[in-house]
Write a protein that holds these residues in place. Structure first.
Motif, mmCIF file in Angstrom:
data_model
loop_
_atom_site.group_PDB
_atom_site.id
_atom_site.type_symbol
_atom_site.label_atom_id
_atom_site.label_comp_id
_atom_site.label_asym_id
_atom_site.label_seq_id
_atom_site.Cartn_x
_atom_site.Cartn_y
_atom_site.Cartn_z
ATOM 1 N N TYR A 219 8.552 8.547 13.667
ATOM 2 C CA TYR A 219 7.148 8.314 13.830
ATOM 3 C C TYR A 219 6.314 8.025 12.479
ATOM 4 N N PRO A 220 5.231 7.310 12.995
ATOM 5 C CA PRO A 220 4.484 7.113 11.436
ATOM 6 C C PRO A 220 3.747 8.256 11.056
ATOM 7 N N GLN A 221 3.317 8.296 9.856
ATOM 8 C CA GLN A 221 2.796 9.739 9.306
ATOM 9 C C GLN A 221 1.529 9.328 8.582
ATOM 10 N N HIS B 23 0.872 -1.269 -0.041
ATOM 11 C CA HIS B 23 0.002 0.021 0.092
ATOM 12 C C HIS B 23 0.824 1.385 0.002
ATOM 13 N N GLN B 24 2.057 1.153 -0.340
ATOM 14 C CA GLN B 24 2.809 2.148 -0.504
ATOM 15 C C GLN B 24 3.094 3.054 0.889
ATOM 16 N N LEU B 25 3.177 2.340 1.839
ATOM 17 C CA LEU B 25 3.202 2.978 3.365
ATOM 18 C C LEU B 25 4.605 3.695 3.331
ATOM 19 N N ALA B 26 4.506 5.151 3.738
ATOM 20 C CA ALA B 26 6.006 5.861 3.559
ATOM 21 C C ALA B 26 6.818 5.279 4.472
ATOM 22 N N GLU B 27 6.394 4.726 5.658
ATOM 23 C CA GLU B 27 7.126 4.135 6.673
ATOM 24 C C GLU B 27 8.164 3.075 6.025
ATOM 25 N N ASN B 28 7.694 2.439 5.326
ATOM 26 C CA ASN B 28 8.485 1.054 4.918
ATOM 27 C C ASN B 28 9.214 1.649 3.367
ATOM 28 N N VAL B 29 8.394 2.035 2.565
ATOM 29 C CA VAL B 29 8.996 2.534 1.101
ATOM 30 C C VAL B 29 9.935 3.641 1.310
ATOM 31 N N ALA B 30 10.072 4.551 2.213
ATOM 32 C CA ALA B 30 11.001 5.517 2.433
ATOM 33 C C ALA B 30 12.419 4.780 2.570
ATOM 34 N N LYS B 31 12.176 3.889 3.636
ATOM 35 C CA LYS B 31 13.672 3.187 4.033
ATOM 36 C C LYS B 31 14.163 2.426 2.860
ATOM 37 N N LEU B 32 13.430 1.815 2.132
ATOM 38 C CA LEU B 32 13.790 1.040 0.947
ATOM 39 C C LEU B 32 14.330 2.015 -0.253
ATOM 40 N N ILE B 33 13.648 3.127 -0.267
ATOM 41 C CA ILE B 33 14.226 4.336 -1.335
ATOM 42 C C ILE B 33 15.360 4.879 -0.828
ATOM 43 N N ALA B 34 15.669 5.114 0.231
ATOM 44 C CA ALA B 34 16.918 5.562 1.067
ATOM 45 C C ALA B 34 18.116 4.838 0.781
ATOM 46 N N THR B 35 17.732 3.440 1.051
ATOM 47 C CA THR B 35 18.672 2.367 0.862
ATOM 48 C C THR B 35 19.395 2.252 -0.313
ATOM 49 N N VAL B 36 18.261 2.024 -1.231
ATOM 50 C CA VAL B 36 18.692 1.882 -2.582
ATOM 51 C C VAL B 36 19.299 3.142 -3.338
ATOM 52 N N THR C 55 5.948 10.234 0.125
ATOM 53 C CA THR C 55 7.138 9.158 0.504
ATOM 54 C C THR C 55 8.619 10.112 0.213
ATOM 55 N N LEU C 56 8.497 10.874 -0.787
ATOM 56 C CA LEU C 56 10.128 11.331 -0.905
ATOM 57 C C LEU C 56 10.644 12.448 -0.072
ATOM 58 N N PRO C 57 9.770 13.271 0.857
ATOM 59 C CA PRO C 57 10.219 14.038 1.848
ATOM 60 C C PRO C 57 10.833 13.147 2.890
ATOM 61 N N ARG C 58 10.082 11.988 3.125
ATOM 62 C CA ARG C 58 10.593 11.055 4.323
ATOM 63 C C ARG C 58 12.121 10.539 3.792
ATOM 64 N N VAL C 59 11.961 10.099 2.445
ATOM 65 C CA VAL C 59 13.576 9.618 1.804
ATOM 66 C C VAL C 59 14.499 10.850 2.222
ATOM 67 N N ALA C 60 14.263 12.072 1.637
ATOM 68 C CA ALA C 60 14.870 13.197 1.716
ATOM 69 C C ALA C 60 15.688 13.273 3.239
ATOM 70 N N ALA C 61 14.862 13.170 4.176
ATOM 71 C CA ALA C 61 15.103 13.236 5.677
ATOM 72 C C ALA C 61 16.039 12.202 6.073
ATOM 73 N N LEU C 62 15.772 11.081 5.500
ATOM 74 C CA LEU C 62 16.463 9.850 6.114
ATOM 75 C C LEU C 62 17.998 9.956 5.558
ATOM 76 N N LEU C 63 18.159 10.443 4.212
ATOM 77 C CA LEU C 63 19.236 10.771 3.599
ATOM 78 C C LEU C 63 20.019 12.089 4.084
#
Lengths: 308, 249
Positions: free
Chosen positions: B137-139, A67-80, A98-106
């Motif tokens: 946190y979840p969003q 379901h494209q949950l940002a919590e999971n997908v962002a970690k995948l995108i940030a890793t890849v 999702t993408l802002p979550r990726v950016a913050a992780l990176l």
């Protein structure tokens, strides 16, 4: 330059804005990979593999991504994405989520809604709902950007790229999917429709919007509304086109009974052809309309329906 | 439950934006400023949670110049309990804002953080999601309804074509979309009362955050002007033009 493009899809079909985003990616460099993250989404990966000029498709097929949950997908995108110079996604709700979550992780700044690429580090994007265009230079280590698809052509789909399977799995228990209610309309969605018909306060009631729905069905159009029509309770908020609603840029925008407040113009003035129907010839909407018809909408909308 | 709401001072949405002649930025001199509409919805949601007895305290935080106190006072007049201004003349990037908010979250330990989904000046739509990443946190981004049930919330989110409902465990970050609610107007007594509510001021340095904006605005230009077109006399003429001249139907 190596560019990772995040595919937008629903596990069955690759969504078209992905093709426009690849065009933006190819303006940055030649090495473009597509990441398809989802569940049972092999079909999407096969469609993505047909995109011309790409290097390869990366497929992450796991229930955690269904379901494209940002919590999971962002970690995948940030890793890849760590090994790429740019990470791009279409600026739909998936990418924006999702993408802002990726950016913050990176730990990098992000650019949203890019409409033009000047060089690998310089981009244009609308600010103030498109009332100004900012040219921005990024010195971020990885450029993470969402791309406004309507500003780029779709890339051809006559390619045959290899598909590589990824095993990385990121799964959270903090967020769980409950349900999805996708409006079951035969009409296209506002933000991707080729034709949009919007009604304003001049429609006088919610019932009168039926006229626009009938016309919309003939033109395969989406139906929108001005803030005035929403505030008057004629139609629900999700139909609102404007600065605080949806931004649309269809080939044809027909404004019916809309005066053309700044807030509305901001949401539709990038449309290719604008038609305005309003009985007030002084209405500001006529200043942006390619074709204006000063007339009573209750007379001319049924006529229009008969003629198209 | 403690709720933290972030608000931004932006140009009033009714004001026509003009680009400065030197194309350095938009002209904000003598322009009416207001609380960002999406942030106002965020404040309203927090106030409703307090009225339902779910929220115990609402802290409203803004990042910006000294004048952003006005927007914090507006939020206090709507029903927030206390304010915090993180004063900085240079507006940080979304990531910078998220880092500052993360520092506030670490201090205040709210269970729920509500932001507007985007500000109507920079239109970034990033801060809430970034804060969620930094706090892990979840969003629930683009929320159109929020229901608190014990240690979790159900959030309906506006997605392309419809709604998606997620269950998020608390603490969580929510960003408000248009449909979440319709903000009330502050009453005069509440505006007066807001003047006496506590409003603290800190700097990014107080919070131990170093800001490093890697995005440089090279220029700001007005969009290509649309030329007014022609008036047509009849529906027949309109259809003819659309078919044969514009070729869009």
């Amino acid at each position: 330059m190596s560019i990772l493009v995040i595919a937008e899809h629903n596990n069955l079909d690759l969504h078209k804005p992905t093709l426009n985003t690849v065009t933006a990616a190819l303006a940055l460099g030649d090495d473009v990979d597509i990441l398809v993250a989802g569940a049972n989404c092999g079909k999407v990966a096969e469609q993505a593999a047909q995109i011309a000029k790409i290097r390869k498709v990366l497929l992450a097929d796991h229930a955690a991504y269904e379901h494209q949950l940002a919590e999971n997908v962002a970690k995948l995108i940030a890793t890849v994405g760590k090994s790429y110079s740019h990470i791009l996604a279409p600026a739909g709700t998936q990418g924006k989520n999702t993408l802002p979550r990726v950016a913050a992780l990176l730990d990098v700044d992000q650019l949203s809604d890019v409409i033009r690429i000047d060089s690998p580090d310089t981009f244009a994007r609308p600010i103030y709902a498109g009332n100004a265009i900012a040219t921005v230079q990024s010195s971020a280590a990885i450029k993470v950007m969402t791309i406004r698809a309507t500003n780029f052509d779709a890339v051809a789909t006559n390619g045959n790229a290899p598909i590589e399977t990824l095993d990385d799995t990121f799964s959270t228990s903090n967020a769980t999917f409950i349900k999805e209610e996708i409006a079951e309309s035969d009409r296209p969605e506002l933000t991707v429709a080729d034709v949009v018909i919007s009604g304003g306060r001049g429609m006088a009631s919610g019932e009168n919007f039926e006229m626009l729905y009938t016309l919309a069905d003939k033109l395969n159009a989406a139906v929108g509304a001005s803030r005035a029509a929403v505030d008057a309770g004629f139609v629900p908020n999700d139909m609102q086109v404007g600065q605080t609603g949806k931004i649309v840029a269809p080939n044809l925008y027909i404004a019916v009974g809309i005066s053309g407040a700044i807030q509305h113009l901001a949401g539709m003035k990038d449309s290719k052809v604008i038609v305005a129907i309003n009985k007030d010839e002084e209405a500001p909407i006529f200043q942006v309309a390619d074709y204006g018809l000063v007339a009573d909408l209750f007379e001319v909308v049924p006529q229009l329906e008969n003629l198209v | 439950m403690k709720v933290l709401v972030a608000v931004k001072r932006v140009i009033d949405y009714n004001v026509k934006v003009r680009v400065k002649p030197d194309h350095s930025d938009v002209d904000l001199n003598n322009v009416k400023m207001a609380i960002n509409p999406f942030c106002e919805i965020a404040v309203e949601e927090a106030v409703r949670l307090k009225e339902k007895g779910v929220a115990s305290e609402i802290i409203v935080v803004s990042i910006g110049p000294k004048e952003a106190q006005e927007q914090i006072r507006t939020a206090l007049a709507l029903g927030a309990d206390r304010g915090l201004l993180i004063q900085t003349e240079e507006m940080p990037s979304s990531l910078g804002v998220a880092k500052l908010l993360k520092a506030v979250v670490d201090e205040e330990q709210p269970q729920l953080i509500i932001l507007g989904k985007q500000s109507i000046d920079t239109d970034n739509n990033q801060t809430g999601q970034m804060l969620a990443a930094l706090t892990d946190y979840p969003q629930g981004a683009f929320a159109s309804s929020v229901e608190v049930e014990g240690d979790h919330i159900n959030v309906a989110r506006e997605i392309d074509g419809g709604l998606q409902t997620l269950k998020l465990s608390l603490p969580a970050v929510i960003t408000a979309d248009l449909r979440l609610n319709e903000p009330r107007y502050a009453s005069l007594p509440n505006i007066m009362k807001a003047k006496r509510k506590p409003l603290d001021t800190k700097t990014p340095a107080d919070l131990g955050v170093t800001l490093n904006n890697t995005l440089k605005t090279v220029k700001v230009e007005p969009p290509a002007e649309r030329q007014a077109g022609i008036k047509v006399a009849s529906v027949e003429e309109l259809v003819d033009k659309l078919k044969n001249e514009a070729k869009v139907i």
